[in-house]
Design a protein around this motif. Sequence first.
Motif, PDB file in Angstrom:
ATOM      1  N   UNK A  23      33.583  41.278  38.778  1.00  0.00           N
ATOM      2  CA  UNK A  23      34.367  40.044  38.684  1.00  0.00           C
ATOM      3  C   UNK A  23      35.291  40.102  37.469  1.00  0.00           C
ATOM      4  N   UNK A  24      34.740  40.506  36.335  1.00  0.00           N
ATOM      5  CA  UNK A  24      35.570  40.576  35.120  1.00  0.00           C
ATOM      6  C   UNK A  24      36.724  41.560  35.288  1.00  0.00           C
ATOM      7  N   UNK A  25      36.425  42.676  35.962  1.00  0.00           N
ATOM      8  CA  UNK A  25      37.464  43.689  36.209  1.00  0.00           C
ATOM      9  C   UNK A  25      38.578  43.100  37.089  1.00  0.00           C
ATOM     10  N   UNK A  26      38.175  42.396  38.141  1.00  0.00           N
ATOM     11  CA  UNK A  26      39.154  41.834  39.079  1.00  0.00           C
ATOM     12  C   UNK A  26      39.974  40.721  38.435  1.00  0.00           C
ATOM     13  N   UNK A  27      39.314  39.899  37.609  1.00  0.00           N
ATOM     14  CA  UNK A  27      40.026  38.809  36.922  1.00  0.00           C
ATOM     15  C   UNK A  27      41.103  39.427  36.016  1.00  0.00           C
ATOM     16  N   UNK A  28      40.691  40.463  35.262  1.00  0.00           N
ATOM     17  CA  UNK A  28      41.629  41.110  34.342  1.00  0.00           C
ATOM     18  C   UNK A  28      42.825  41.717  35.090  1.00  0.00           C
ATOM     19  N   UNK A  29      42.597  42.133  36.331  1.00  0.00           N
ATOM     20  CA  UNK A  29      43.692  42.738  37.103  1.00  0.00           C
ATOM     21  C   UNK A  29      44.525  41.703  37.859  1.00  0.00           C
ATOM     22  N   UNK A  30      44.149  40.423  37.707  1.00  0.00           N
ATOM     23  CA  UNK A  30      44.922  39.373  38.371  1.00  0.00           C
ATOM     24  C   UNK A  30      44.667  39.290  39.869  1.00  0.00           C
ATOM     25  N   UNK A  31      43.452  39.679  40.288  1.00  0.00           N
ATOM     26  CA  UNK A  31      43.130  39.704  41.713  1.00  0.00           C
ATOM     27  C   UNK A  31      42.357  38.469  42.166  1.00  0.00           C
ATOM     28  N   UNK A  32      42.133  37.521  41.247  1.00  0.00           N
ATOM     29  CA  UNK A  32      41.298  36.369  41.581  1.00  0.00           C
ATOM     30  C   UNK A  32      42.111  35.077  41.505  1.00  0.00           C
ATOM     31  N   UNK A  33      41.968  34.256  42.529  1.00  0.00           N
ATOM     32  CA  UNK A  33      42.646  32.954  42.523  1.00  0.00           C
ATOM     33  C   UNK A  33      41.616  31.837  42.570  1.00  0.00           C
ATOM     34  N   UNK A  34      41.896  30.770  41.835  1.00  0.00           N
ATOM     35  CA  UNK A  34      41.077  29.567  41.889  1.00  0.00           C
ATOM     36  C   UNK A  34      41.976  28.459  42.403  1.00  0.00           C
TER      37      UNK A  34
END
Length: 249
Positions: A23-34
């Motif tokens: 999750x932290x990796x994906x957040x850092x890569x801008x792959x997560x939307x809220x």
Amino acid sequence: MSEELLRLSKRMSELGLCSRREADEWIARGWVRVDGKVVSELGTKIYPSQRVSVERQAAAEQSKRVTVLINKPMGYVSGQAEDGYQPAVVLIKPENRWAEDPSPEQFHPTQLRSLVPAGRLDIDSVGLLVLTQDGRVAKHLIGETTDVDKEYLVRVEYTKPGKLPDSDLKKLNHGLWMDGKALQPAKVRWQNDDQLSFTLREGKKRQIRRMCDMVGLKVIGLKRVRIGKVKLGDLPVGEWRYLRPDEQF
């Protein structure tokens, strides 16, 4: 009732999207939307009612993550190297791949990155060990709420006169305590004169050896033969294969 804020990475793990580290990796890569907006700041907190979605790249990345089954030999530790003993992951190399592995997966050294054991097997135990890059698999096998059972064949020697009383076999199935807690029910039955089959849902450190000790049995050999629906089968000692796409624990 007011909702409590949760770390986004924790919420993603709760939702079964991925492990917290992923999750932290994906957040850092801008792959997560809220709620449709990209969130790229680590440590962001959200309400459980907010909608979390991930970009396609994250799913693609995750599908590339491999899970490997190895028949661990004696003398190797499951996780980090310790006291001069090597971890089982050193055996994951092309020349040790089982010749009959049906998986079309090609071996690549990047598969060794963050390949971690999902569960442990003592240094003096052999058999099925799962190594995975996929946080979901690890959580499924070793999470607090896991319902995946594991089967072991255990060669034993009775240290008292005569043979093991039925009442003690019943205790192995249910009724023993360890570390101040009652053990969950297990399925323990004789396979032949000197070998028991143990099926457990929990895995305390050296649990089977300690259970045997409590009823006067000495463990001579211990081999894990199944995790959930996945069996060790004919996989030779010291060799490995990929978990097939159609296999589920």
